[in-house]
Design an enzyme around this catalytic site. Structure first.
Site, PDB file in Angstrom:
ATOM      1  N   GLU A 176     -38.538  60.105  31.014  1.00  8.34           N
ATOM      2  CA  GLU A 176     -37.501  61.125  31.263  1.00  8.34           C
ATOM      3  C   GLU A 176     -37.907  62.528  31.672  1.00  8.34           C
ATOM      4  O   GLU A 176     -37.607  63.526  31.079  1.00  8.34           O
ATOM      5  CB  GLU A 176     -36.757  61.247  29.854  1.00  8.34           C
ATOM      6  CG  GLU A 176     -36.059  60.080  29.294  1.00  8.34           C
ATOM      7  CD  GLU A 176     -35.081  60.072  28.004  1.00  8.34           C
ATOM      8  OE1 GLU A 176     -35.342  61.114  27.380  1.00  8.34           O
ATOM      9  OE2 GLU A 176     -34.378  59.155  27.962  1.00  8.34           O
ATOM     10  N   GLU A 214     -34.453  51.964  28.289  1.00  7.83           N
ATOM     11  CA  GLU A 214     -34.059  52.635  26.896  1.00  7.83           C
ATOM     12  C   GLU A 214     -32.505  52.167  26.731  1.00  7.83           C
ATOM     13  O   GLU A 214     -31.802  53.007  27.817  1.00  7.83           O
ATOM     14  CB  GLU A 214     -34.089  53.978  26.450  1.00  7.83           C
ATOM     15  CG  GLU A 214     -35.669  54.206  26.587  1.00  7.83           C
ATOM     16  CD  GLU A 214     -36.090  55.808  25.979  1.00  7.83           C
ATOM     17  OE1 GLU A 214     -35.087  56.408  25.363  1.00  7.83           O
ATOM     18  OE2 GLU A 214     -37.146  56.168  26.351  1.00  7.83           O
TER      19      GLU A 214
END
Ligand code: AHR
Length: 502
Positions: A173, A292
């Site tokens: 991320e 995720e």
């Protein structure tokens, strides 16, 4: 009676179901590792300190690839802290979760644990505060046999066999302002590209995942993917997607349609990846690692659980320990339907996370381990989705949602394996009405046996807890009717159902 209609024809396929779709994620976060998979003092602990009751549940869940060791954690992690003699491993601040990392568990121990659950290790490297050199070091440590510094250290640490990790995530991320080392798309693209090229100098066949956006709601979404892929296209295999869902207040209608958002997200990333492919006149196709995904009551974490006291750095605090309801399990099962529907391009996915932290499995220190409601759609889908995903013709009534406009009331996907039969996964998103699903199964030929199992409860907020671990479980759905070339099943309100057709 509300009705939806589904036509199944095994000749129309989307693509093979990759077992990696049923992956999960273990991060050094809260009690996922410590007091989760690892609790040396627990009555069920094995010789390595791992809870065997958890191992059994993970096996029952049916997970394949497991992403490790983070998550946000990885962007401050020094992998070498977690190898070698335990009494010499440093304790460190984990800035991502405001905790203390003891480093009792590291790469070698996790590789030992993952064998016990028959999983495949997918390793994330730190591109937040570290770079090419440290990545090459951990790659050498993990995968090279012996004869060089880091490989020999692994052997000296008691692991003569390389861990042979095939899938590697290039950071985590990196578009998120919360990420240690957060960077622009251009900065990250440069670093990921250099790192990927260097890794391939050691092993050209590694499977590399470059970071996509941390969510479709990010302001840079889309442009981030384009910039990153333009720089890294030839050197990576996957781009990652991350998505978490929670209801806004009591807007359960929109929440139940979360998979609509996941579908749109996946389609947008595929479009962007294929745009870059076209511009580059490339023969190579980049697939998605949806590494995720889950229901996560993130607002509760931000408002209640988050540790902010500068003097408080606990070891394995209770963080992100969401308790999942029937409603959550239905949304969750629908997210799996979305992933399977895109099986041709989503070839790897990781349920975030596995134990205690937004997890299908919960544990109590010194006490039992139990299955959350979300455990069931995952274990049943992992067990029963075989062969290929099918293209379906689904006609469903619709309803209006705040967040996504008009959406289908029923969503479904089917898989087909010549020897394993056909399986249909379906959700009814109505909070109040049953829906009868009529399935045209003529193209399947003679149907001998159809069974249906549903997750549903009159109380959509019912959950499994330490005190009542079996409050919610899948139940046989007796409404199935089979006639010549047609099957029908009643989907209760707010339910997830799996039908197996022999
Ligand atoms: O899974 C919890 C966190 O969610 C992960 O650490 C991070 O990557 C994401 O924001």
């Amino acid at each position: 009676m509300t009705r939806a209609h589904l036509t199944i024809d095994p000749h129309f396929t989307v693509g093979p179901i990759n077992r990696r779709l049923f992956g999960s994620f273990v991060e050094h976060l809260g009690r996922c590792v410590y007091d989760g998979i690892y609790e040396p003092g627990h009555p069920s602990a094995d010789e390595d300190g791992f809870r065997t009751d958890v191992v059994e549940l993970v096996r029952e869940l049916g997970v394949s690839t497991i992403r490790y060791p983070g998550g946000n954690f990885v962007s401050g992690y020094r992998w070498e802290d977690g190898v070698g003699p335990r009494d010499q491993r440093p304790r460190r601040l984990d800035l991502a979760w405001h905790s203390t990392e003891t480093n009792e568990i590291g790469l070698d121990e996790f590789a030992t644990w993952i064998k016990k659950v028959d999983g495949e290790l997918m390793y994330a490297v730190n591109l937040g505060t570290r770079g090419v050199l440290e990545t090459l070091d951990v790659l050498e440590y993990a995968n090279l046999r012996s004869g060089t510094e880091w490989a020999d250290r692994r052997v000296a640490n008691g692991y003569p066999e390389p861990h042979n990790i095939r899938m590697w995530c290039l950071g985590n991320e990196m578009d998120g302002p919360w990420q240690l080392g957060h960077s622009t798309a251009e900065e990250y693209a440069q670093l990921a590209s250099k790192t990927a090229r260097a890794m391939r100098q050691i092993d050209p066949d590694l499977e590399l995942v470059v970071c996509g956006s941390s969510g479709a709601q990010m302001p840079t979404f889309g442009e981030w993917e384009r910039v990153v892929l333009e720089e890294t296209y030839d050197n990576v295999d996957f781009i990652s997607c991350h998505a978490y869902y929670e209801p806004e207040g009591e807007d359960y209608g929109s929440f139940l349609a979360s998979a609509v958002n996941m579908d749109r997200f996946i389609d947008a990333v595929i479009a962007t990846a294929d745009h870059v492919k076209a511009v580059r006149r490339s023969d190579k196709t980049i697939n998605i690692s949806f590494d995720e995904w889950n229901v996560w009551y993130q607002s509760r974490y931000n408002e209640v659980d988050k540790i902010t006291d500068v003097a408080d750095w606990p070891v394995a605090p209770r963080l992100l320990e969401d308790s999942y309801s029937v409603l959550d399990a239905v949304v969750f099962g629908n997210l799996l339907i979305s992933l399977i529907r895109h099986a041709d391009r989503v070839t790897s996915a990781s349920l975030a996370q596995l134990v205690n932290v937004i997890a299908p499995i919960m544990t109590e220190p010194g006490g039992p381990a139990w299955r959350q409601t979300t455990f069931y759609p995952f274990s049943l889908t992992s067990r029963l989705a075989r062969g290929v995903a099918l293209e379906l013709k689904l006609d469903s009534p619709t309803y209006q949602t705040e967040r996504y406009g008009e959406v289908a009331l029923v969503d479904a996907v089917a898989t087909h394996a010549p020897e394993g039969g056909t399986t249909v996964f379906a959700v009814n998103r109505s909070l109040t009405s049953e829906v009868t699903l009529d399935i045209d199964s003529l193209a399947l030929g003679a149907v001998s046996n159809v069974t249906a199992t549903s997750i549903h409860d009159d109380d959509i907020h019912a959950a499994n807890t330490l005190e009542h671990p079996d409050r919610v479980a899948p139940r046989q759905n007796d409404s199935v009717a089979v006639s010549d070339g047609a099957i029908s099943v009643t989907l209760p309100p707010c339910s997830w159902t799996v039908l197996t057709i022999d």
